[in-house]
Design an enzyme around this catalytic site. Structure first.
Site, PDB file in Angstrom:
ATOM      1  N   SER A 257       0.842  -1.194   0.000  1.00 55.43           N
ATOM      2  CA  SER A 257       0.000   0.000   0.000  1.00 55.43           C
ATOM      3  C   SER A 257       0.879   1.246   0.000  1.00 55.43           C
ATOM      4  O   SER A 257       2.104   1.156   0.057  1.00 55.43           O
ATOM      5  CB  SER A 257      -0.903   0.017   1.236  1.00 55.43           C
ATOM      6  OG  SER A 257      -0.154   0.464   2.351  1.00 55.43           O
ATOM      7  N   LYS A 258       0.195   2.375  -0.051  1.00 56.10           N
ATOM      8  CA  LYS A 258       0.897   3.664  -0.130  1.00 56.10           C
ATOM      9  C   LYS A 258       1.882   3.864   1.030  1.00 56.10           C
ATOM     10  O   LYS A 258       2.841   4.604   0.910  1.00 56.10           O
ATOM     11  CB  LYS A 258      -0.109   4.813  -0.098  1.00 56.10           C
ATOM     12  CG  LYS A 258      -1.006   4.819  -1.301  1.00 56.10           C
ATOM     13  CD  LYS A 258      -2.016   5.938  -1.209  1.00 56.10           C
ATOM     14  CE  LYS A 258      -3.019   5.812  -2.335  1.00 56.10           C
ATOM     15  NZ  LYS A 258      -4.352   5.497  -1.882  1.00 56.10           N
ATOM     16  N   ARG A 259       1.609   3.211   2.135  1.00 52.51           N
ATOM     17  CA  ARG A 259       2.509   3.358   3.284  1.00 52.51           C
ATOM     18  C   ARG A 259       3.903   2.809   2.976  1.00 52.51           C
ATOM     19  O   ARG A 259       4.887   3.210   3.563  1.00 52.51           O
ATOM     20  CB  ARG A 259       1.979   2.613   4.505  1.00 52.51           C
ATOM     21  CG  ARG A 259       0.772   3.228   5.173  1.00 52.51           C
ATOM     22  CD  ARG A 259       0.318   2.364   6.329  1.00 52.51           C
ATOM     23  NE  ARG A 259      -0.032   1.004   5.902  1.00 52.51           N
ATOM     24  CZ  ARG A 259       0.708  -0.076   6.119  1.00 52.51           C
ATOM     25  NH1 ARG A 259       1.836   0.015   6.774  1.00 52.51           N
ATOM     26  NH2 ARG A 259       0.306  -1.245   5.685  1.00 52.51           N
TER      27      ARG A 259
END
Ligand code: GLU
Length: 526
Positions: A257-259
């Site tokens: 994910s974007k994290r």
């Protein structure tokens, strides 16, 4: 037994978001499978969710696949024998098939309104029951249905999912899968009250009509597959073969994910990745080819791909590994191509303007004229922002071309080119003394280095690369300092920056006179 069916596979994205790594992996594997088998790769737009639909996502889809060099045989803007390949252009068809299931007794009209459904949902949550439709309308009599239809009560069409027994299917990667029918969503909607199909109906009808041989998609679709198998059964159709690709996780084992960093393809582009690197790396996410071989072109992958080489275990997305591929493919570019690929980042145009997610923990790259000193004119030619440099566009281009072989070895990302070329397009301010003077030596010694630097510059122009290097080594020894401490002040004087191409080459491109002038200037400040 040898499979004699023609391989027809599809990538069927819903244009409700930008293309990301997961989607690209699915598209790529389907493409490679089709190419490896001499089959067909179909691009189908599943745009039934009109509330989240946006034209820009369709554009992004075509744009991304084109950038990656993945082409398709049927569908999208290409057409083909089984078209249209855009689901919103096929709505009449889905209605027809939903009605066919009603006639066969495999589906039924449901007249429950939103209020009633909400009531059931509430009761289910309060009693900690599994959510889902209570199958109320499955038991209406023929008379009741007729009457409601005649009086125009809004309705949907639901599938009659068997309430007992099991659904079995085989997956190429996961093996035999057995699913209890009571665990399939109770009678999902096939056709909504506005006549629009749901994903399930449109997907199954299209896979059947488009003669899809293998459904290859991400593992997160596994829970939908038993339902799909039941739908094929209800229609009396043979279902395609299934192949659910392993998850792509971040380094912490959680879904990418974007994290973790960049996920959308636009962002990889904005961060200076080459398509060759993305293709090579993504092809290895959940698939192995030859033991010990790391580099593959798209063409080679298309020859070697095989379902047998797909892994079950989740793949871990390793940004460092991708970086390694990127640096490698950058080194393989011709000077012309490197110029072509870096120019947008040097001038802050094209891919450099694509959006970067603000939540991404990686820092934003330093690109554009404020970092490089070069902008792009309306005529499409680069020009030097600092007018006092008196450079024509042709000079700028020639200088950039001269710098390309120098910076090539140092680039991990195309974006890094901007800062590296800057010293050629401006007279850099003399850096503060503490940046010029190496930690291990003092100001007086640094001055001696810079005095010797004048001879060094002469050596650069009078001998060859090796001669200049030998000169530097001998001088450093004579001054009783390390080679690095000899080179560093000279680099700072000549380029004004730590991020610069190799020093000897830089001096060459900058020219003798300008190099000496910058050294003199720096000595004067010490
Ligand atoms: N439209 C679905 C998606 O967005 C397709 C899933 C499938 O391949 O069946 O991924």
């Amino acid at each position: 037994m040898e499979n004699i069916k023609e391989v027809r596979v599809r990538y069927a994205p819903s244009p409700t978001g930008m293309q990301h790594i997961g989607g690209v992996r699915t598209a790529l594997f389907n493409y490679l499978f089709a190419r490896s088998k001499g089959g067909k790769f179909i691009l189908r737009l599943e745009d039934t969710d009109r509330t989240r639909y946006d034209e820009k996502y369709v554009k992004n889809l075509y744009d991304t696949l084109a950038w990656l060099g993945i082409d398709w045989d049927e569908g999208g803007d290409k057409g083909g024998e089984y078209g249209p390949y855009v689901q919103s252009e096929r709505f009449e068809l889905y209605k027809k098939y939903a009605n066919e299931l009603i006639e066969k007794g495999e589906a039924y009209y449901c007249f429950c309104d939103a209020e009633r459904l909400e009531r059931i949902r509430k009761i289910q949550t309060e009693n900690k029951m599994a959510p889902g439709y209570d199958r109320n309308c499955r038991h209406l009599t023929e008379e009741e249905v007729k009457e409601k239809l005649a009086s125009g009560v809004p309705h949907v069409i639901r599938l009659k999912v068997p309430m007992e027994g099991e659904t079995k299917f085989h997956d190429h990667i996961l093996g035999d899968i057995v699913w209890k029918n009571e665990d399939i969503s109770p009678d999902p909607i096939l056709l909504k009250s506005d006549g629009f199909p749901t994903y399930h109906l449109a997907n199954i009808v299209d896979d059947h009509l488009m003669q899809i041989s293998h459904v290859m998609r991400a593992q997160e679709w596994i829970p939908s597959t038993p339902l799909h198998v039941q739908m094929y059964k209800a229609f009396g159709w043979e279902h395609p073969e299934f192949c659910h690709l392993p998850m792509v996780n971040g380094s912490d084992g959680k879904k990418l994910s974007k994290r973790h960093g960049s996920t959308s393809l636009n962002e990889f582009r904005a961060r200076g990745y080459l398509p060759q690197a993305i293709i090579n790396y993504v092809a290895l996410l959940g698939c192995s080819y030859e033991e010990g071989k790391e580099f593959y072109t798209l063409k080679e992958l298309a020859e070697k791909f095989s379902l047998e080489h797909l892994n079950k275990a989740p793949a871990v997305f390793d940004y460092k590994k991708l970086e390694f591929y990127n640096a490698n493919y950058i080194r393989q570019l011709s000077t012309e191509d490197l110029y072509k690929w870096t120019l947008p980042f040097i001038t802050g145009t094209g891919d450099a303007t694509l959006e970067i997610n603000p939540e991404n923990p990686q820092p934003k790259p330093n690109v554009g004229p404020q970092f490089s000193g070069v902008a792009l004119g309306e005529d499409g030619e680069p020009y030097c922002v600092d007018k006092s440099m008196n450079m024509t566009s042709a000079d700028v281009k020639e200088t950039l071309m001269g710098l390309m072989p120098l910076i090539q070895e140092r680039l991990k990302f195309l974006t890094e080119a901007a800062e590296m070329v800057h010293f050629m397009f401006t007279e850099p301010a003399v850096p503060p003394a503490d940046q010029i003077i190496p930690k291990r030596i003092d100001a007086a010694k640094t001055k001696e280095v810079l005095e010797a630097a004048k001879e060094f510059v002469a050596a650069v122009f009078e001998t060859d690369h090796e001669g200049a290097e030998n000169f530097a080594k001998a001088k450093a020894e004579e001054l009783g300092i390390k080679l690095g401490d000899f080179m560093m002040p000279i680099r700072m004087a000549v380029t004004g920056s730590r991020v610069s191409p190799p020093l000897i080459g830089s001096i060459h491109v900058l020219g003798k006179e300008r190099s000496l002038k910058r050294i003199e200037r720096t000595i004067a400040t010490l």
